[in-house]
Design a protein around this motif. Structure first.
Motif, PDB file in Angstrom:
ATOM      1  N   LEU A  12       0.827  -1.212   0.000  1.00 51.05           N
ATOM      2  CA  LEU A  12       0.000   0.000   0.000  1.00 51.05           C
ATOM      3  C   LEU A  12       0.859   1.259   0.000  1.00 51.05           C
ATOM      4  CD1 LEU A  12      -2.843  -1.033   2.474  1.00 51.05           C
ATOM      5  CD2 LEU A  12      -2.980  -0.832  -0.014  1.00 51.05           C
ATOM      6  N   ASN A  13       1.949   1.254   0.755  1.00 50.12           N
ATOM      7  CA  ASN A  13       2.841   2.418   0.776  1.00 50.12           C
ATOM      8  C   ASN A  13       3.527   2.613  -0.570  1.00 50.12           C
ATOM      9  OD1 ASN A  13       2.396   3.406   3.421  1.00 50.12           O
ATOM     10  ND2 ASN A  13       3.643   1.758   4.261  1.00 50.12           N
ATOM     11  N   ALA A  14       3.868   1.498  -1.226  1.00 47.22           N
ATOM     12  CA  ALA A  14       4.471   1.602  -2.564  1.00 47.22           C
ATOM     13  C   ALA A  14       3.452   2.152  -3.560  1.00 47.22           C
ATOM     14  CB  ALA A  14       4.969   0.231  -3.019  1.00 47.22           C
ATOM     15  N   ALA A  15       2.200   1.714  -3.424  1.00 46.22           N
ATOM     16  CA  ALA A  15       1.151   2.216  -4.311  1.00 46.22           C
ATOM     17  C   ALA A  15       0.876   3.688  -4.039  1.00 46.22           C
ATOM     18  CB  ALA A  15      -0.122   1.396  -4.133  1.00 46.22           C
ATOM     19  N   ALA A  16       0.943   4.087  -2.761  1.00 46.12           N
ATOM     20  CA  ALA A  16       0.706   5.490  -2.394  1.00 46.12           C
ATOM     21  C   ALA A  16       1.764   6.390  -3.020  1.00 46.12           C
ATOM     22  CB  ALA A  16       0.710   5.646  -0.879  1.00 46.12           C
ATOM     23  N   GLY A  17       2.983   5.879  -3.127  1.00 39.20           N
ATOM     24  CA  GLY A  17       4.060   6.647  -3.734  1.00 39.20           C
ATOM     25  C   GLY A  17       3.803   6.946  -5.197  1.00 39.20           C
ATOM     26  N   ASN A  18       2.983   6.093  -5.828  1.00 35.89           N
ATOM     27  CA  ASN A  18       2.641   6.287  -7.235  1.00 35.89           C
ATOM     28  C   ASN A  18       1.270   6.927  -7.403  1.00 35.89           C
ATOM     29  OD1 ASN A  18       5.018   5.016  -7.966  1.00 35.89           O
ATOM     30  ND2 ASN A  18       4.081   2.990  -7.973  1.00 35.89           N
ATOM     31  N   GLY A  19       0.649   7.337  -6.276  1.00 36.55           N
ATOM     32  CA  GLY A  19      -0.677   7.942  -6.346  1.00 36.55           C
ATOM     33  C   GLY A  19      -1.754   6.958  -6.740  1.00 36.55           C
ATOM     34  N   LEU A  54      -3.739   4.896  -4.796  1.00 33.98           N
ATOM     35  CA  LEU A  54      -4.647   4.419  -3.753  1.00 33.98           C
ATOM     36  C   LEU A  54      -6.048   4.985  -3.948  1.00 33.98           C
ATOM     37  CD1 LEU A  54      -2.476   4.715  -0.511  1.00 33.98           C
ATOM     38  CD2 LEU A  54      -2.793   2.740  -1.993  1.00 33.98           C
ATOM     39  N   ASP A  55      -7.050   4.138  -3.729  1.00 34.49           N
ATOM     40  CA  ASP A  55      -8.421   4.646  -3.710  1.00 34.49           C
ATOM     41  C   ASP A  55      -8.817   4.915  -2.260  1.00 34.49           C
ATOM     42  OD1 ASP A  55      -9.038   2.203  -2.560  1.00 34.49           O
ATOM     43  OD2 ASP A  55      -9.963   1.375  -4.357  1.00 34.49           O
ATOM     44  N   ASP A  56     -10.052   5.321  -2.041  1.00 33.80           N
ATOM     45  CA  ASP A  56     -10.492   5.708  -0.691  1.00 33.80           C
ATOM     46  C   ASP A  56     -10.368   4.565   0.307  1.00 33.80           C
ATOM     47  OD1 ASP A  56     -11.030   8.234  -1.564  1.00 33.80           O
ATOM     48  OD2 ASP A  56     -13.180   7.898  -1.867  1.00 33.80           O
ATOM     49  N   ALA A  57     -10.753   3.346  -0.093  1.00 31.66           N
ATOM     50  CA  ALA A  57     -10.692   2.198   0.820  1.00 31.66           C
ATOM     51  C   ALA A  57      -9.255   1.899   1.227  1.00 31.66           C
ATOM     52  CB  ALA A  57     -11.329   0.972   0.178  1.00 31.66           C
ATOM     53  N   MET A  58      -8.341   1.967   0.267  1.00 35.34           N
ATOM     54  CA  MET A  58      -6.933   1.691   0.555  1.00 35.34           C
ATOM     55  C   MET A  58      -6.343   2.753   1.478  1.00 35.34           C
ATOM     56  SD  MET A  58      -5.715   0.598  -3.259  1.00 35.34           S
ATOM     57  CE  MET A  58      -6.627  -0.621  -4.202  1.00 35.34           C
ATOM     58  N   ILE A  59      -6.709   4.010   1.222  1.00 36.29           N
ATOM     59  CA  ILE A  59      -6.249   5.104   2.086  1.00 36.29           C
ATOM     60  C   ILE A  59      -6.773   4.892   3.503  1.00 36.29           C
ATOM     61  CG2 ILE A  59      -6.516   7.585   2.550  1.00 36.29           C
ATOM     62  CD1 ILE A  59      -6.503   7.966  -0.547  1.00 36.29           C
ATOM     63  N   GLN A  60      -8.016   4.455   3.606  1.00 42.37           N
ATOM     64  CA  GLN A  60      -8.617   4.238   4.913  1.00 42.37           C
ATOM     65  C   GLN A  60      -7.913   3.126   5.682  1.00 42.37           C
ATOM     66  OE1 GLN A  60     -12.832   3.822   4.658  1.00 42.37           O
ATOM     67  NE2 GLN A  60     -13.133   4.145   6.836  1.00 42.37           N
ATOM     68  N   VAL A  61      -7.469   2.078   4.959  1.00 41.47           N
ATOM     69  CA  VAL A  61      -6.725   0.991   5.609  1.00 41.47           C
ATOM     70  C   VAL A  61      -5.473   1.549   6.275  1.00 41.47           C
ATOM     71  CG1 VAL A  61      -5.349  -1.091   5.196  1.00 41.47           C
ATOM     72  CG2 VAL A  61      -7.593  -0.856   4.129  1.00 41.47           C
ATOM     73  N   LEU A  62      -4.730   2.384   5.556  1.00 45.50           N
ATOM     74  CA  LEU A  62      -3.504   2.970   6.111  1.00 45.50           C
ATOM     75  C   LEU A  62      -3.806   3.927   7.257  1.00 45.50           C
ATOM     76  CD1 LEU A  62      -1.432   3.635   2.854  1.00 45.50           C
ATOM     77  CD2 LEU A  62      -1.044   1.867   4.586  1.00 45.50           C
ATOM     78  N   GLU A  63      -4.874   4.715   7.118  1.00 43.60           N
ATOM     79  CA  GLU A  63      -5.228   5.659   8.184  1.00 43.60           C
ATOM     80  C   GLU A  63      -5.617   4.912   9.456  1.00 43.60           C
ATOM     81  OE1 GLU A  63      -8.289   8.104   6.529  1.00 43.60           O
ATOM     82  OE2 GLU A  63      -6.870   9.422   5.505  1.00 43.60           O
ATOM     83  N   LYS A  64      -6.387   3.854   9.318  1.00 51.29           N
ATOM     84  CA  LYS A  64      -6.815   3.086  10.485  1.00 51.29           C
ATOM     85  C   LYS A  64      -5.627   2.414  11.164  1.00 51.29           C
ATOM     86  CE  LYS A  64     -11.640   2.333   9.333  1.00 51.29           C
ATOM     87  NZ  LYS A  64     -12.199   2.899  10.568  1.00 51.29           N
TER      88      LYS A  64
END
Length: 199
Positions: free
Chosen positions: A154-161, A163-173
């Motif tokens: 997920l962090n690697a995907a975030a680096g490439n922009g 992530l969708d809302d659900a994925m962002i929420q997983v990291l936030e939680k």
């Protein structure tokens, strides 16, 4: 793995024969051995990646629209399918490999379909969906610990922009969970210090 959901009626019936069941069991056992090996050292995980195992597992796990749900999101086969366990072990292997090998995490992060299946394998997406439906987005109840391998993806995907809302929420939680755990640990230490001072 991947070919099973695509099977014609005749091929599908073969899967349920004695030979078909044996082949599925052997495949599942082999994938279990791969998953166990993926818990090994970073060198072993890098070797798996270099030898093309990650590409093979990804290709077999997500191959076409037959593994998608009504929303077009890639999912594991349902529990009635005899190859579900094999797919589950494949996804588990990829998560474990991503923990030890950054190249694997980056590779998996480039495929959104794979990320959805890894999230389903992790088991936390149902809790997030349930909390959102109840408008309790801050609740951590029912959410398992985020696997380090999945966090790396997920962090690697975030680096490439990517992530969708659900994925962002997983990291936030997960960040919220860490804060709560850290606060509880600090409170525990203070309590122990007070108890030692009074004794």
């Amino acid at each position: 793995l991947g070919d099973a959901p695509n099977a014609t009626r005749a091929e599908d019936e073969c899967i349920y024969t004695a030979r078909g069941k044996k082949e599925i069991r052997m495949l599942t056992n082999a994938l279990g051995a791969i998953r166990n090996s993926s818990h090994s050292t970073a060198d072993v995980c890098q070797s798996f990646y270099t030898c093309g195992l990650v590409d093979l597992l990804m290709r077999r796990l997500v191959h076409d629209d037959s593994t998608t749900n009504n929303n077009g999101v890639s999912v594991l086969p349902d529990a009635t399918r005899p190859w579900r366990e094999a797919c589950f072990r494949t996804a588990g292997s990829l998560i474990n490999l991503a923990e030890k090998c950054p190249a694997v995490a980056k590779k998996l992060a480039s495929n959104r379909d794979i990320i959805y299946i890894l999230l389903e394998t992790w088991g936390g997406m149902n809790a997030i969906t349930c909390n959102n439906e109840k408008r309790k987005s801050k609740s951590l109840r029912g959410l398992p610990l985020l696997h380090l391998g999945l966090a790396a993806v997920l962090n690697a995907a975030a680096g490439n922009g990517g992530l969708d809302d659900a994925m962002i929420q997983v990291l936030e939680k997960e960040r919220e969970r860490k804060k709560v755990a850290q606060r509880r640990e600090e409170e525990r230490k203070l309590r122990l210090e007070k108890e030692s001072d009074t004794s």
